[in-house]
Design an enzyme around this catalytic site. Sequence first.
Site, PDB file in Angstrom:
ATOM      1  N   LYS A  45      32.626  -6.901   3.413  1.00 13.59           N
ATOM      2  CA  LYS A  45      31.449  -5.891   2.659  1.00 13.59           C
ATOM      3  C   LYS A  45      30.265  -5.797   3.768  1.00 13.59           C
ATOM      4  CE  LYS A  45      31.618  -3.688  -0.523  1.00 13.59           C
ATOM      5  NZ  LYS A  45      31.852  -3.305  -2.401  1.00 13.59           N
ATOM      6  N   LYS A  47      27.584  -7.300   2.975  1.00 10.52           N
ATOM      7  CA  LYS A  47      26.513  -6.520   1.888  1.00 10.52           C
ATOM      8  C   LYS A  47      25.763  -7.626   1.301  1.00 10.52           C
ATOM      9  CE  LYS A  47      26.827  -2.087  -1.053  1.00 10.52           C
ATOM     10  NZ  LYS A  47      27.471  -0.874  -2.074  1.00 10.52           N
TER      11      LYS A  47
HETATM   12  N1  C2G Z   1      28.138   5.285  -7.095  1.00 10.86           N
HETATM   13  C1  C2G Z   1      27.791   7.230  -7.225  1.00 10.86           C
HETATM   14  N2  C2G Z   1      26.689   7.816  -7.499  1.00 10.86           N
HETATM   15  C2  C2G Z   1      25.494   6.953  -6.682  1.00 10.86           C
HETATM   16  C3  C2G Z   1      26.053   5.660  -5.848  1.00 10.86           C
HETATM   17  C4  C2G Z   1      27.205   5.220  -6.492  1.00 10.86           C
HETATM   18  O1  C2G Z   1      28.358   7.676  -7.707  1.00 10.86           O
HETATM   19  N3  C2G Z   1      24.282   7.101  -6.487  1.00 10.86           N
HETATM   20  C5  C2G Z   1      29.615   5.238  -6.612  1.00 10.86           C
HETATM   21  C6  C2G Z   1      29.648   4.570  -5.974  1.00 10.86           C
HETATM   22  O2  C2G Z   1      30.722   6.022  -5.446  1.00 10.86           O
HETATM   23  C7  C2G Z   1      31.144   3.659  -6.473  1.00 10.86           C
HETATM   24  C8  C2G Z   1      30.014   2.586  -7.166  1.00 10.86           C
HETATM   25  O3  C2G Z   1      29.112   3.706  -8.122  1.00 10.86           O
HETATM   26  O4  C2G Z   1      32.218   3.646  -6.891  1.00 10.86           O
HETATM   27  C9  C2G Z   1      29.905   1.542  -6.842  1.00 10.86           C
HETATM   28  O5  C2G Z   1      28.934   1.264  -6.153  1.00 10.86           O
HETATM   29  P1  C2G Z   1      28.394   0.534  -4.886  1.00 10.86           P
HETATM   30  O6  C2G Z   1      28.658  -0.173  -5.151  1.00 10.86           O
HETATM   31  O7  C2G Z   1      28.038   1.081  -3.873  1.00 10.86           O
HETATM   32  O8  C2G Z   1      30.121   0.667  -3.938  1.00 10.86           O
HETATM   33  P2  C2G Z   1      30.987   0.206  -3.071  1.00 10.86           P
HETATM   34  O9  C2G Z   1      29.724  -0.759  -2.169  1.00 10.86           O
HETATM   35  O10 C2G Z   1      31.079   1.063  -1.795  1.00 10.86           O
HETATM   36  O11 C2G Z   1      32.344  -0.740  -3.400  1.00 10.86           O
HETATM   37  O12 C2G Z   1      36.854  -1.728  -2.824  1.00 10.86           O
HETATM   38  C10 C2G Z   1      35.491  -0.588  -2.851  1.00 10.86           C
HETATM   39  C11 C2G Z   1      34.280  -1.112  -2.711  1.00 10.86           C
HETATM   40  O13 C2G Z   1      34.487  -2.217  -2.895  1.00 10.86           O
HETATM   41  C12 C2G Z   1      33.388   0.219  -3.068  1.00 10.86           C
END
Ligand code: C2G
Length: 129
Positions: A45, A47
Amino acid sequence: MKKVITYGTFDLLHYGHVRLLKRAKELGDYLIVALSTDEFNELKKHKEAYNSYNERKYILEAIKYVDEVIPENDWNQKITDVQKYNIDTFVMGDDWKGKFDFLKEYCNVVYLPRTPGISTTKIKHDLHN
Ligand code: C2G
């Protein structure tokens, strides 16, 4: 029992994450969070999580909407997870809209509106300025 699953890194947990988890839980009776491992974050990722997998898992397990936390090690584990855990509904924020429609063959797929105005990136930026 209606089982729901969602995936993410959930680092520097904020109310946008919690609102997602709350709404996801409202779609069933049991919510599994597949939490990105440190290796998956780093290698796939690209990240950098502030909190380790174990710390992020500890925090998520303290949230009343979350029933179980499992590791997310790979982009390609979702079909296996849906089958292995008998998932009824897969949920993600709508920044992923359409990306996981292939799961519709196995379960309901729901993309929920992201919470505006909050993100880990914004938190880090605001803390530095
Ligand atoms: N989210 C949200 N509102 C935000 C920030 C995040 O609804 N202001 C949601 C994202 O859309 C996601 C969840 O919180 O559904 C987790 O966010 P992340 O940890 O950033 O997820 P991500 O890195 O996109 O990982 O296989 C899928 C990936 O692992 C998703």
